[in-house]
Scaffold this active site. Structure first.
Site, short mmCIF file in Angstrom:
data_model
loop_
_atom_site.label_atom_id
_atom_site.label_comp_id
_atom_site.label_asym_id
_atom_site.label_seq_id
_atom_site.Cartn_x
_atom_site.Cartn_y
_atom_site.Cartn_z
N ARG A 234 0.84 -1.28 -0.21
CA ARG A 234 0.16 -0.16 -0.02
C ARG A 234 0.85 0.86 0.10
O ARG A 234 1.88 1.42 0.43
CB ARG A 234 -0.59 -0.04 1.56
CG ARG A 234 -2.03 -1.01 0.57
CD ARG A 234 -3.38 -0.23 0.22
NE ARG A 234 -4.21 -1.69 0.35
CZ ARG A 234 -4.67 -2.29 -0.70
NH1 ARG A 234 -3.42 -2.72 -1.65
NH2 ARG A 234 -5.45 -3.02 -1.02
N GLU A 263 -2.09 7.15 -4.88
CA GLU A 263 -2.92 7.15 -6.18
C GLU A 263 -4.05 7.23 -6.66
O GLU A 263 -4.21 6.75 -8.00
CB GLU A 263 -2.26 5.60 -6.56
CG GLU A 263 -3.21 5.00 -5.67
CD GLU A 263 -2.87 3.17 -5.20
OE1 GLU A 263 -1.48 3.31 -5.51
OE2 GLU A 263 -3.51 2.40 -5.76
N HIS A 295 -0.38 0.07 -10.11
CA HIS A 295 -1.21 -0.94 -8.99
C HIS A 295 -1.69 -2.16 -9.82
O HIS A 295 -2.61 -2.75 -9.68
CB HIS A 295 -2.64 -0.14 -8.75
CG HIS A 295 -3.07 -1.17 -7.63
ND1 HIS A 295 -2.84 0.17 -5.88
CD2 HIS A 295 -2.86 -2.28 -7.12
CE1 HIS A 295 -3.85 -1.29 -4.78
NE2 HIS A 295 -3.53 -1.83 -5.57
P1 NAD Z 1 -1.75 -10.70 4.83
O1 NAD Z 1 -2.40 -10.34 5.36
O2 NAD Z 1 -2.51 -12.81 4.18
O3 NAD Z 1 -0.09 -10.41 5.71
C1 NAD Z 1 0.34 -9.32 6.56
C2 NAD Z 1 1.06 -9.81 7.23
O4 NAD Z 1 1.09 -8.44 7.84
C3 NAD Z 1 0.58 -10.59 8.31
O5 NAD Z 1 1.84 -11.84 8.26
C4 NAD Z 1 0.67 -9.66 9.81
O6 NAD Z 1 1.00 -10.28 10.48
C5 NAD Z 1 2.00 -8.42 9.01
N1 NAD Z 1 1.98 -7.64 9.77
C6 NAD Z 1 0.97 -7.00 10.41
N2 NAD Z 1 0.76 -5.58 10.88
C7 NAD Z 1 2.18 -6.00 10.90
C8 NAD Z 1 3.65 -4.99 10.95
N3 NAD Z 1 2.95 -3.68 12.01
N4 NAD Z 1 4.61 -5.19 10.84
C9 NAD Z 1 4.73 -5.93 9.94
N5 NAD Z 1 4.15 -7.04 9.85
C10 NAD Z 1 2.67 -6.99 9.71
O7 NAD Z 1 -1.92 -10.15 3.57
P2 NAD Z 1 -0.97 -10.61 2.40
O8 NAD Z 1 -2.46 -11.24 1.20
O9 NAD Z 1 0.10 -10.71 2.34
O10 NAD Z 1 -1.26 -8.67 1.70
C11 NAD Z 1 -0.27 -7.94 2.52
C12 NAD Z 1 -0.85 -6.73 1.44
O11 NAD Z 1 -0.34 -6.95 -0.08
C13 NAD Z 1 -2.22 -6.35 1.32
O12 NAD Z 1 -2.26 -5.40 3.37
C14 NAD Z 1 -2.34 -5.54 0.98
O13 NAD Z 1 -1.99 -4.10 1.15
C15 NAD Z 1 -1.64 -6.08 -0.07
N6 NAD Z 1 -1.41 -6.41 -1.66
C16 NAD Z 1 -1.03 -5.52 -2.76
C17 NAD Z 1 -1.74 -5.97 -4.49
C18 NAD Z 1 -1.40 -5.36 -5.37
O14 NAD Z 1 -2.15 -5.18 -6.10
N7 NAD Z 1 -0.14 -4.30 -5.13
C19 NAD Z 1 -3.29 -6.95 -4.07
C20 NAD Z 1 -2.82 -7.51 -3.00
C21 NAD Z 1 -2.65 -7.36 -1.81
#
Ligand code: NAD
Length: 336
Positions: A234, A263, A295
């Site tokens: 994000r 964005e 994105h």
């Molecule tokens: P997920 O929920 O499976 O994993 C997120 C991880 O971050 C978890 O293990 C959680 O414990 C950890 N976390 C939470 N707070 C934290 C902190 N303060 N410091 C460090 N780690 C922390 O999510 P995911 O499916 O792996 O997705 C990750 C991110 O990718 C999403 O949050 C989303 O913003 C982003 N995303 C982007 C796209 C894109 O098209 N660019 C698509 C999907 C998701």
């Protein structure tokens, strides 16, 4: 259910209609983003379906609730753009798509790392112009390099897995340790160590109050000189001003962004005939060692199919009073 679908592109239309064949919801597709000004389009629709750059803030939700909306169906995992507490108070349920293809995002992240390192974006243009010089295109072997992964959930663990197969050493920071990562030989360390030891840092944590502008001047100062930073998570995880300073000083040697804090004014639209007013973004695109995609990390056929299937199933669950596994609970609110 009658559902107003915002921020619709042709592909959303196609995949949602295909997923709806066995469900029979009535979709009305609207191109604008949802916000307080466009909410009028959804008047009388019990369902409102939105994406990453729609704004379901408290005034918008109040407006919608007063006109019969009782469900917000997100076509994405993150829900930082919805005021979850306001929705709960107004009796609006919020559902999301927690996982649709972690592979899509992980693979795009690896693509960015490879492109930045071996400068594919520059080589492509050079060769088309008959410039076959290699000057300035030298990369480094990923084998043996140290990669720091912040956030080892569904996407982070896949990135770790792929980079392990390249022969990288993987450090990770997460508030929870993922046993899958530990089994891979990933070393969990504190954030400071991620910064000081990593050649490449990749962000895979959600946007929350704790992670807002995580990559600040203070964090950048602790990093190795010439570090590669990649953000496919994000935009607001990164303080763009701090990163520009880091790029100008050479502290940041490579920057890959699939997301950007502001964005919503830019991404997903063709603005090629428009004078872009965002000077920070425009400065970022001038650096030869910055690669920005709009994105698109999620954008695979499998992901779109999964998003549509889960969204339609979520709407059916809420309509029929079934327990929906993808309901967002108020206490999980994040900022954005
Ligand atoms: P997920 O929920 O499976 O994993 C997120 C991880 O971050 C978890 O293990 C959680 O414990 C950890 N976390 C939470 N707070 C934290 C902190 N303060 N410091 C460090 N780690 C922390 O999510 P995911 O499916 O792996 O997705 C990750 C991110 O990718 C999403 O949050 C989303 O913003 C982003 N995303 C982007 C796209 C894109 O098209 N660019 C698509 C999907 C998701």
């Amino acid at each position: 259910m009658k559902v107003a679908v915002f921020s619709t592109k042709l592909y959303d239309h196609q995949f949602l209609e295909a997923a709806n064949r066995n469900h029979h919801h009535e979709f009305a597709f609207f191109k604008p983003h949802l916000n307080r000004d466009t909410a009028v389009l959804a008047a009388g629709y019990p369902g409102v379906c939105i994406f990453v750059n729609d704004q379901a803030d408290s005034p918008t939700l109040e407006y919608l609730a007063a006109r019969g909306t009782r469900l917000i169906a997100l076509r994405c995992a993150g829900f930082n753009n919805v005021d979850i507490n306001a929705a709960a108070q107004l009796g609006i349920k919020v559902v999301r798509v927690p996982a649709y293809s972690p592979y899509a995002v992980a693979e795009h992240t690896i693509g960015m790392i490879l492109a930045l390192n071996r400068k594919y974006h520059r080589a492509y243009n050079r060769v088309r112009e008959g410039n076959f010089s290699l000057d300035g295109l030298m990369g480094f072997d990923l084998h043996g390099r140290t990669v720091g992964i912040i956030g080892t959930g569904k996407i982070g663990v896949l990135v770790a897995q792929i980079l392990k197969s390249f022969g990288c050493r993987i450090l990770a920071y997460d508030v929870y340790h993922n046993p899958e990562c530990t089994a891979l030989g990933v070393e969990y360390v504190e954030l400071g160590e991620i910064y000081s030891r990593s050649d490449i840092i990749s962000l895979h944590c959600p946007l929350t109050p704790a992670t807002h502008h995580l990559i600040s001047t203070e964090a950048i100062n602790q990093m190795k000189s010439g570090v590669m930073l990649v953000n496919t998570s994000r935009g607001a995880l990164i303080d763009a001003h701090a990163v520009i300073k880091g790029l100008k000083s050479g502290k940041i040697g490579y920057l890959g962004l699939d997301v950007y804090e502001k964005e919503s004014n830019l991404f997903f639209e063709d603005l090629s005939d428009v004078i872009i007013q965002d000077d920070i973004f425009e400065r970022l695109v001038t650096f030869p060692n910055v690669l920005i995609t709009a994105h698109q990390a999620f954008f695979t056929e499998e992901a779109l199919r999964n998003i549509a299937d889960t969204t339609v199933a979520n709407i059916t669950d809420i309509e029929t009073g079934k327990k929906c596994p993808n309901l967002v609970e108020p206490e999980r609110q994040v900022v954005g």
